[in-house]
Design a protein around this motif. Structure first.
Motif, PDB file in Angstrom:
ATOM      1  N   TYR A   6      36.693   9.984 -31.253  1.00  0.00           N
ATOM      2  CA  TYR A   6      35.506  10.640 -31.774  1.00  0.00           C
ATOM      3  C   TYR A   6      34.259  10.105 -31.093  1.00  0.00           C
ATOM      4  O   TYR A   6      34.023   8.899 -31.022  1.00  0.00           O
ATOM      5  CB  TYR A   6      35.393  10.435 -33.288  1.00  0.00           C
ATOM      6  N   THR A   7      33.450  11.035 -30.563  1.00  0.00           N
ATOM      7  CA  THR A   7      32.166  10.704 -29.976  1.00  0.00           C
ATOM      8  C   THR A   7      31.150  11.690 -30.539  1.00  0.00           C
ATOM      9  O   THR A   7      31.333  12.896 -30.378  1.00  0.00           O
ATOM     10  CB  THR A   7      32.204  10.820 -28.432  1.00  0.00           C
ATOM     11  N   ALA A  61      29.341  18.680 -24.181  1.00  0.00           N
ATOM     12  CA  ALA A  61      28.390  17.640 -24.577  1.00  0.00           C
ATOM     13  C   ALA A  61      27.009  18.058 -24.090  1.00  0.00           C
ATOM     14  O   ALA A  61      26.865  18.452 -22.922  1.00  0.00           O
ATOM     15  CB  ALA A  61      28.780  16.294 -23.988  1.00  0.00           C
TER      16      ALA A  61
END
Length: 91
Positions: A6-7, A61
Protein backbone atom coordinates in the motif's frame (compact mmCIF):
# COMPACT_ATOMS: atom_id res chain seq x y z
CA UNK A 1 -0.45 -8.65 -7.90
CA UNK A 2 -0.21 -10.89 -4.85
CA UNK A 3 2.65 -8.92 -3.27
CA UNK A 4 1.19 -5.41 -3.55
CA UNK A 5 2.33 -2.84 -1.00
CA UNK A 6 0.00 0.00 0.00
CA UNK A 7 1.24 3.43 -1.04
CA UNK A 8 -1.02 6.47 -0.54
CA UNK A 9 -2.09 8.05 -3.84
CA UNK A 10 -1.07 5.06 -5.99
CA UNK A 11 -3.65 2.79 -7.64
CA UNK A 12 -2.65 -0.57 -9.16
CA UNK A 13 -4.96 -2.73 -11.26
CA UNK A 14 -4.11 -5.93 -13.13
CA UNK A 15 -4.90 -9.49 -14.05
CA UNK A 16 -3.16 -12.81 -14.48
CA UNK A 17 -4.25 -16.08 -16.12
CA UNK A 18 -3.00 -19.43 -14.82
CA UNK A 19 -3.11 -22.82 -16.55
CA UNK A 20 -2.40 -26.13 -14.82
CA UNK A 21 -2.41 -29.66 -16.20
CA UNK A 22 -1.48 -32.91 -14.51
CA UNK A 23 -1.95 -36.64 -14.44
CA UNK A 24 -1.23 -39.54 -12.14
CA UNK A 25 -0.27 -43.16 -12.53
CA UNK A 26 -0.76 -45.83 -9.90
CA UNK A 27 0.42 -49.41 -9.47
CA UNK A 28 0.09 -52.02 -6.78
CA UNK A 29 0.72 -55.61 -5.84
CA UNK A 30 -0.52 -58.14 -3.30
CA UNK A 31 1.49 -60.85 -1.57
CA UNK A 32 -0.43 -63.68 0.08
CA UNK A 33 1.07 -64.56 3.45
CA UNK A 34 -1.66 -67.18 4.16
CA UNK A 35 -4.30 -68.79 1.91
CA UNK A 36 -6.75 -65.85 2.15
CA UNK A 37 -4.68 -63.14 3.87
CA UNK A 38 -2.50 -60.74 1.92
CA UNK A 39 -0.27 -57.71 2.34
CA UNK A 40 -0.60 -55.12 -0.42
CA UNK A 41 1.59 -52.26 -1.57
CA UNK A 42 0.35 -49.34 -3.69
CA UNK A 43 2.36 -46.47 -5.11
CA UNK A 44 1.26 -43.47 -7.14
CA UNK A 45 3.33 -41.15 -9.32
CA UNK A 46 2.13 -37.68 -10.31
CA UNK A 47 3.14 -35.16 -12.97
CA UNK A 48 2.08 -31.49 -12.91
CA UNK A 49 2.72 -28.65 -15.36
CA UNK A 50 1.84 -25.07 -14.36
CA UNK A 51 2.03 -22.03 -16.67
CA UNK A 52 1.29 -18.89 -14.67
CA UNK A 53 1.24 -16.60 -17.70
CA UNK A 54 2.20 -12.94 -17.60
CA UNK A 55 0.73 -10.45 -15.14
CA UNK A 56 -0.70 -7.48 -17.05
CA UNK A 57 -1.67 -4.26 -15.31
CA UNK A 58 -1.37 -0.56 -14.83
CA UNK A 59 -0.27 1.73 -12.02
CA UNK A 60 -1.54 5.27 -11.55
CA UNK A 61 0.18 7.91 -9.43
CA UNK A 62 -0.32 11.68 -9.60
CA UNK A 63 -2.61 11.27 -12.66
CA UNK A 64 0.12 9.43 -14.60
CA UNK A 65 -0.69 5.87 -15.69
CA UNK A 66 2.00 3.35 -16.50
CA UNK A 67 1.23 -0.05 -18.02
CA UNK A 68 3.33 -3.02 -16.97
CA UNK A 69 3.85 -6.71 -17.68
CA UNK A 70 5.56 -9.13 -15.32
CA UNK A 71 6.56 -12.51 -16.70
CA UNK A 72 5.88 -15.49 -14.42
CA UNK A 73 7.60 -18.87 -14.36
CA UNK A 74 6.45 -22.13 -15.89
CA UNK A 75 7.01 -25.04 -13.51
CA UNK A 76 7.03 -28.79 -13.96
CA UNK A 77 6.99 -31.27 -11.09
CA UNK A 78 7.11 -35.04 -10.78
CA UNK A 79 6.60 -36.72 -7.45
CA UNK A 80 5.09 -39.54 -5.46
CA UNK A 81 1.38 -38.82 -5.27
CA UNK A 82 0.27 -41.53 -2.88
CA UNK A 83 1.44 -44.69 -1.23
CA UNK A 84 -0.19 -47.33 0.94
CA UNK A 85 0.51 -50.63 2.63
CA UNK A 86 -2.62 -52.76 3.06
CA UNK A 87 -3.49 -55.87 5.00
CA UNK A 88 -6.46 -57.72 3.51
CA UNK A 89 -8.54 -60.85 3.69
CA UNK A 90 -10.10 -62.55 0.67
CA UNK A 91 -13.36 -64.38 1.33
Amino acid sequence: LDDAIYTPGVTIDGSKNDFMMGFGLGAGMDYYILDNVYVGLELGLGFTWVDEGPTLGSATAASVTTDFMVSNPTTTSIGIGSGAIRLGWRF
